[in-house]
Design an enzyme around this catalytic site. Structure first.
Site, PDB file in Angstrom:
ATOM      1  N   ASN A  87     -53.347 -30.240 -53.186  1.00 20.73           N
ATOM      2  CA  ASN A  87     -54.574 -29.825 -53.481  1.00 20.73           C
ATOM      3  C   ASN A  87     -55.775 -30.498 -52.324  1.00 20.73           C
ATOM      4  O   ASN A  87     -56.440 -29.527 -51.957  1.00 20.73           O
ATOM      5  CB  ASN A  87     -55.057 -30.597 -54.873  1.00 20.73           C
ATOM      6  CG  ASN A  87     -54.533 -29.888 -56.154  1.00 20.73           C
ATOM      7  OD1 ASN A  87     -54.923 -28.895 -56.343  1.00 20.73           O
ATOM      8  ND2 ASN A  87     -53.452 -30.585 -56.520  1.00 20.73           N
ATOM      9  N   HIS A 115     -56.094 -32.105 -63.529  1.00 17.91           N
ATOM     10  CA  HIS A 115     -54.998 -32.696 -64.379  1.00 17.91           C
ATOM     11  C   HIS A 115     -54.267 -31.571 -64.905  1.00 17.91           C
ATOM     12  O   HIS A 115     -54.715 -30.474 -65.279  1.00 17.91           O
ATOM     13  CB  HIS A 115     -55.552 -33.374 -65.716  1.00 17.91           C
ATOM     14  CG  HIS A 115     -54.263 -33.932 -66.682  1.00 17.91           C
ATOM     15  ND1 HIS A 115     -53.648 -35.077 -66.248  1.00 17.91           N
ATOM     16  CD2 HIS A 115     -53.897 -33.374 -67.690  1.00 17.91           C
ATOM     17  CE1 HIS A 115     -53.031 -35.302 -67.130  1.00 17.91           C
ATOM     18  NE2 HIS A 115     -52.781 -34.374 -68.121  1.00 17.91           N
ATOM     19  N   ASN A 175     -61.726 -34.715 -61.584  1.00 14.84           N
ATOM     20  CA  ASN A 175     -60.338 -34.713 -61.337  1.00 14.84           C
ATOM     21  C   ASN A 175     -59.663 -33.536 -61.942  1.00 14.84           C
ATOM     22  O   ASN A 175     -60.161 -32.906 -62.699  1.00 14.84           O
ATOM     23  CB  ASN A 175     -59.962 -35.788 -62.415  1.00 14.84           C
ATOM     24  CG  ASN A 175     -58.397 -36.011 -62.478  1.00 14.84           C
ATOM     25  OD1 ASN A 175     -57.667 -36.314 -61.290  1.00 14.84           O
ATOM     26  ND2 ASN A 175     -57.494 -36.070 -63.582  1.00 14.84           N
TER      27      ASN A 175
END
Ligand code: GRF
Length: 187
Positions: free
Chosen positions: A16, A107, A105
C-alpha cells in the site's frame, strides 16, 4: 494545488505504501509522502521508502519512546495526515490527542465485521457472501473509528485465504487513494 504532507506507517510488505507513493506523483493527488515510519527493521516495505528517497524512521523500542520520537518528526515535516498501511501496533489515545490531525487506516474486511487479525480465515469460516476492505479514521479502539470508504466483492465457493487476500489487496489499492481524495476534497 498545495499538497498536504503525509506520513505512512508500515510494519510489513508495504505494497500500500508503494501504491500511495505512485499515486502521490499525480499532480492533483492531494498528498506528498514526506515520511515513512516503520516499527520493524526487517519489514520488506522499507525498500520503497529507500528507493524513493523518502525520510524513514525505523524504530523498535518502547512504545512511548517510539511515539515521542515520531511526534517530533511529524512536527518537523509538517505532517497533516498519517496513513497506517499494515502497521501492527495500536496507536495510543495520548498520541492521537497530541497529533490532533487525520490518522487513517486500511483494514482487509468490511468493517465493523472482522476487526483484528486473521480476517480471511474468519471470513471463510463464517461463510460470508461478500468481503472487501475499509478505510477508516483511527481512534484508540482497534479498527473501530468512523468509516470513510468501503469496497466489496463477491466470494466464490472455490476462494481460499490466498485468493481473498489477493482480491482484497487489489481493492485496497483503489480504496486508499480514493479515501485520501475524499478527506481533502473540501480543504
Ligand atoms: C493490508 O491488507 C491492510 O489491509 C492490512 O495490512 C495489509 C498490509 O499490506 N492492514 P501491505 O503491507 O500494504 O502490503
Amino acid at each position: 494545488m498545495v499538497k498536504k504532507n503525509a506520513c505512512i506507517f508500515i510494519s510489513g510488505e508495504g505494497t500500500n505504501l508503494k501504491n500511495l507513493i505512485l499515486k502521490s506523483r499525480i499532480y492533483n493527488f492531494p498528498i506528498n509522502i514526506r515520511l515513512v515510519v516503520c516499527d520493524k527493521s526487517t519489514a520488506k516495505g522499507i525498500k520503497y521508502a529507500k528507493i524513493n528517497s523518502i525520510p524513514l524512521l525505523i524504530i523498535n523500542t518502547h512504545h512511548r519512546l517510539f511515539e515521542n520520537k515520531v511526534l517530533l518528526l511529524l512536527k518537523k515535516y509538517n505532517i497533516s495526515i498519517i496513513c497506517l498501511a499494515g502497521y501492527m501496533k495500536i496507536i495510543s489515545k495520548r498520541f492521537l490527542e497530541q497529533f490532533k490531525k487525520n490518522v487513517i487506516n486500511i483494514h482487509p474486511s468490511l468493517l465493523p465485521k472482522f476487526k483484528g487479525l486473521d480476517t480471511f480465515n474468519r471470513v471463510l469460516k463464517n461463510k460470508e457472501i461478500k468481503t472487501g476492505c475499509s478505510v477508516h479514521y483511527v481512534n484508540e479502539k482497534l479498527d473501530a473509528g468512523k468509516i470513510i470508504i468501503r469496497k466489496s466483492f463477491f466470494i466464490h465457493k472455490d476462494d481460499t485465504k490466498e485468493t481473498l487476500r489477493a482480491n482484497t489487496q487489489k481493492l485496497e489499492y483503489i480504496s486508499y487513494p480514493e479515501a485520501i481524495i475524499n478527506i481533502f476534497k473540501y480543504n
